[in-house]
Each structure stands twice: as C-alpha cells, then as structure tokens.
Design an enzyme around this catalytic site. Sequence first.
Site, short mmCIF file in Angstrom:
data_model
loop_
_atom_site.label_atom_id
_atom_site.label_comp_id
_atom_site.label_asym_id
_atom_site.label_seq_id
_atom_site.Cartn_x
_atom_site.Cartn_y
_atom_site.Cartn_z
N HIS A 37 0.99 -1.02 0.28
CA HIS A 37 -0.04 -0.01 -0.31
C HIS A 37 1.16 1.40 0.11
CE1 HIS A 37 -3.75 -2.09 0.78
NE2 HIS A 37 -4.08 -0.92 0.87
N LYS A 102 -9.74 -8.33 8.29
CA LYS A 102 -10.93 -8.26 9.20
C LYS A 102 -10.37 -7.23 10.51
CE LYS A 102 -7.18 -10.72 11.96
NZ LYS A 102 -6.03 -9.84 13.00
#
Lengths: 186, 281
Positions: A37, A102
């Site tokens: 990222h 999650k």
Amino acid sequence: MEFTITTPLTEYDLEQLHIGDSVFINGVIYTARDAAHKRLVVLIEEDKDLPFDLQGQIIYYVGPAPAKPGQVIGSAGPTTSGRMDVYSPALMDKGLKGMIGKGNRSQAVIEAMKSYKCVYFGATGGVGALLARAIKKVRIIAYEDLGPEAIYQLWVKNFPVIVVNDIYGNDLYKEGVKKYQKIGML
Amino acid sequence: MRQIQYSEVIDVVAQLCQETNFFLPEDVLNSLSKAQSEEKSPLGRTVLAQILENARIAAEEKVPICQDCGAAIVFLELGEELELTDGNLNLYAAIEEGVRKGYKEGYLRKSICHPFTRKNTGDNTPAMIYTDIVPGNKLKIRFCPKGGGSENMSAIKMLSPSEGIEGVKKFVIETVKSAGSNPCPPIVVGMGIGGTFERVALLAKKALLRSVGSQNTDSELAVLEDELLKEINCLGIGPAGLGGSTTALSVHIEMLPCHIASLPVAININCHAARHKEVMI
C-alpha cells in the site's frame, strides 16, 4: 441476504449490499498489505502509473503462506485492516470499490467509503486453509521482493465474505456488538 | 549426566514448528465446539463452524491453520543433569536451526523482519527463547507460534497498588473491549499480575501455554478467571467481532509477588487459533 458478485464491481453491485449480507466473490481480486500500500500511494503522489488498474477492483489484505508442491497457494486468511487505513482513501480515489480484511476501520475510512462508494468485506480471520480453497489461480504482478507482502492477482470462486461496512455508512462491528452486549458486573 | 545430541534438538524443534501449525490442539478444538453449541448469534455460529472446518482441512492437508505462522516462541525447561553434546552449537543455536528448518520444510510463512526497513529475515528467526533450569535430566520444549494480529492488541500497565483487584479487572476489560474484532475472537486471554515490568509480560505469555478451559490451581485465581471470562463475554464482540456471546474461550492468570510500590499487570491476547504444543526429550 446472500449475494454472488463478480469483479469488477459496478455501482449497482455496491448499492444492493448492506451490512450483515453474506457475499460470495468471483473473478479477479488483488492482494496488498501495508508495505505494498505504501508503495502504491507513493506512486499516486508522484502521479505515476500503478501496477494494475484499480477501477472497480477489490483488494484483499493478505500475506499468504508459501504454496506446498501441488498447491495453488498456501493458507490465505485476512490480516488486520486497520494498518491500511492511512492509505485506503487514496486508492478509493483511483477507483477501488472493495476491500477484504478483518478488524475495524477508522472513521475517516468509513466516511471515504460513503463518498467514493466502496464496500469493506470481512473474511473470517484465522481460517486461511479454508479460504485458500476458494483461490483457483495466482500470479505475482508487483513487488516480488516483498515476499508474502507482494501484490498477487488471485482468481477466486465463491470466496466467502460478510459485508462489514456498506456505502451507507453502517458498521456491522458496531451494530453486532450493540445487539449482544450485556451490562456486566463491572 | 544424561547426554543428548544437538542434532536431536534441531529435528525435534523442526517437527514441533510444523505440527503446532498444522494441528489445532484438542483443548482448543473442544472449547470451540462447546462455544459453537452455546453461541447465541447465528452469524457467530457460522464463524465458529468455519473455524472448526478450517482446523479439519489444515490437519487433513498438513497446511498451516493460519497463514500467520507466528513468531517462534519457545519455552525451555532444562534439566540440571542433562548435557548437550556433539558439534559446535549451543542449545539456543540448535533451537534457531530447528526453527529455520521447520519453517522452510513445512512451507510455513516467515513473518519476522527488521523493525524499520521491514526487510524479512527470511527464516522466521530469531526465535524468542526463555529458559527455566529445573531438576532432572530431561529437556522440555514448549512451542507457541504467536500471530501478529492478536499480539498487537496486548497491553501492559504499572498500576498503583491502591487500584487493587478492581483496577486489574478494569484494565483487562478495557483492553479486550478496545481490541474488538482485531485479534480474531474468540480469544484466549493470558494475564500476568505482579513481578516486575519485564516479568509480568512473560507471565502473561506463559499463561497462554496453559490448556484452554483449564482452571487455575489457586482457587482464588480460579474464581477471578471465571468472573473475568463471564464479564468479557458480556461485551458482545463475539466470533470474528461480528457480535455474539463468545468473545473469549478462556482467561488464564499467572501471579507473582511484586514490589511494595507496584502492581504490574500484563494482558497478552491470543487468537482462536491458540496453537501450543510441548515435547520432552
């Protein structure tokens, strides 16, 4: 509700999804953890091309275990999404429509999901052997030097997730807890 | 003096790394099955069914239960009448070599990196090794691969003695509550109370090695564990944090006397894949 969706996602796909919906994803999805990222966001800041077109795509936060001989991929469950919070809005601005991971997202990311129309899906953490069975083909497309943190293209069939944050600003983690919490002894 | 060879230690550790990552132990499986029958949320029951199915697949295919095959945490009980022989290694080097071998040959994910550059060490070392010297001529090796997601939700605090048991309870509840869905609930809560700053963290970690669902041998601590478990399960976080009545499977406390000025508390959270295994050589 239960839905089966195929990538790339359309506006219609996103509008019909609400928190708590059970979704089976088909088609191509991309993996990226924090290290990948960071590199993607640097490219965006420098106005350079990304290694793949984000338009309508889903990113899965996973660093798979190595594949055994004969396996497509090793165990491949979700990692904690909060570490990606600082980077996610920039990717939504480039067309990202879904994220799988999650754990809860920051308020800034939830707001960005509303304005850019992007959905956050929860995959069950710690069931990587089961989730790997829904991954049919794998190809590394960028940052091989990052090992398990490289960007992989995954072809998935009926990959099982739950809608945690929809485009309407709802949050299943908050709503779910409210429903089951009891005033305790303390 | 009984003698064992370093090569034996290497092979035992390598096998231990693999088996612990492939096979969820009986105590955890039993606790998860019990939770599945008692969970109030339908979505929570679905998640618990996925977790049990995942454990079955991992054992059948001999693949890791979770892609996060953990930091290699090793607790040793080294008998005073045991001599390690053969070769130039020392015991720790033999353990490291075992971890290297186990993670490579078992296709386990290597998850250890430089704190700043994030460059992976490539072989899941260094292992985190702790040793107790004990009477006898055996070597007990306890292995606990610990995932990053749950480790990140752990906390330590030096309370003021005046805060007492209520302060300890409040700290653990706040820690579990703010962890929410992140540590892959249902969790196992390891608590250290007392000792010193570094020792209390180790106590919390050691508490995770206890059999899930086991009671403390100290009856007062057993009551406290039970009370905290009930309280945590009132939080409503539930399996995978989607809401439900099973947030924790078990609370384990280890306690030591502490300094008159201090009340150290550490909370080490483990995910539902509470992997642990021990062997005796």
